[in-house]
Design an enzyme around this catalytic site. Structure first.
Site, PDB file in Angstrom:
ATOM      1  N   TYR A  90      -1.685  -0.527  10.811  1.00 23.54           N
ATOM      2  CA  TYR A  90      -1.799  -0.965   9.415  1.00 23.54           C
ATOM      3  C   TYR A  90      -0.587  -0.510   8.617  1.00 23.54           C
ATOM      4  CZ  TYR A  90      -3.523  -1.347   4.624  1.00 23.54           C
ATOM      5  OH  TYR A  90      -3.657  -1.644   3.285  1.00 23.54           O
ATOM      6  N   SER A 141       0.856  -1.189   0.000  1.00 23.26           N
ATOM      7  CA  SER A 141       0.000   0.000   0.000  1.00 23.26           C
ATOM      8  C   SER A 141       0.888   1.233   0.000  1.00 23.26           C
ATOM      9  CB  SER A 141      -0.875  -0.006   1.267  1.00 23.26           C
ATOM     10  OG  SER A 141      -1.518   1.241   1.459  1.00 23.26           O
TER      11      SER A 141
END
Length: 243
Positions: free
Chosen positions: A150, A137
């Site tokens: 995360y 990501s």
């Protein structure tokens, strides 16, 4: 093994929806037999893709991942590609977030990814070819509000992918990191912090995010390059996503 199959086996984790499902469809369209892994096997089967083995596997179960790979390779031949896509995104502030949510992200996003790597890498190294695609990501390259844990897991994906690439490059194996910005998937629905969820949804609505097909196209483009060419990292995001 079906005598008509001319393309090698590809494995996709987290293939029941979003990027994983779109990648499975794209690889199937290219003629690859598939091993699709996810906890929701009925969704995998509903994709209706030919020459596909669908198994209900949680990537945190290393033996289950390896067993599924062995079964698929017995049917379709050696794995040439694995797309480690399975992941969870549980947004929230560390001071307020339940510790079990941290652990779930670490287990799936880091250990689960490594379980996928371990299941296929020895064979790839032995054959002197293969491609490992790790879906990370942009949150693995910079920080965002409510993304602390995360983001930490995705920074780990970037770091381990780069180190792994250095390990296996002499053996002819490629490691590719795909780092998407915001994508229209089910990831946000898993967040339990309603404020964080609402803020992120507002951000998505404002920028017009990527589709899963956009990311699948990047994955297949990188994979289709000659084996001697390694697109080490692809970062993609909606044009309007400035950060």
């Amino acid at each position: 093994m079906n005598a008509e199959i001319t393309k090698p086996l590809a494995v996709v984790t987290g293939a029941s929806s979003g990027i994983g499902a779109a990648t499975a469809r794209a690889l199937s369209d290219l003629g690859h037999p598939l091993l699709l892994l996810a906890r929701r096997v009925t969704r995998l089967e509903a994709l209706g893709l030919p020459d596909t083995l669908a198994r209900a596997v949680d990537v945190t179960d290393a033996e289950a991942v390896s067993a599924a790979v062995r079964e698929a390779e017995a049917r379709y031949g050696p794995t040439d590609l694995i797309v480690n896509n399975a992941g969870v995104m549980l947004l929230g502030e560390v001071a307020k977030q339940p510790a079990d949510e941290w652990q779930r992200m670490l287990d799936v996003n880091v250990t689960g990814l490594l379980n996928g790597v371990r299941a296929v890498l020895p064979g790839m190294v032995g054959r002197g070819r293969g491609t490992v695609v790790n879906v990370s990501s942009v949150a693995g390259r910079k920080s965002y509000p409510n993304h602390t844990v995360y983001s930490g897991t995705k920074f780990a994906v970037h770091g381990l992918s780069e180190s792994l690439r250095e390990e296996v490059a002499p053996h002819g194996v490629r490691v590719i990191t795909i780092a998407p910005g915001a994508v229209e998937t089910e990831l946000l629905s898993h967040t339990t912090d309603e404020t964080a969820k609402a803020d992120y949804q507002a951000f998505k609505d404002a920028v017009g995010v990527l589709t899963p097909q956009d990311v699948a196209a990047a994955i297949t483009y990188a994979y289709q390059q000659p084996q001697r060419v390694n697109l080490r990292e692809i970062v993609l995001a909606a044009t309007a996503q400035a950060a």
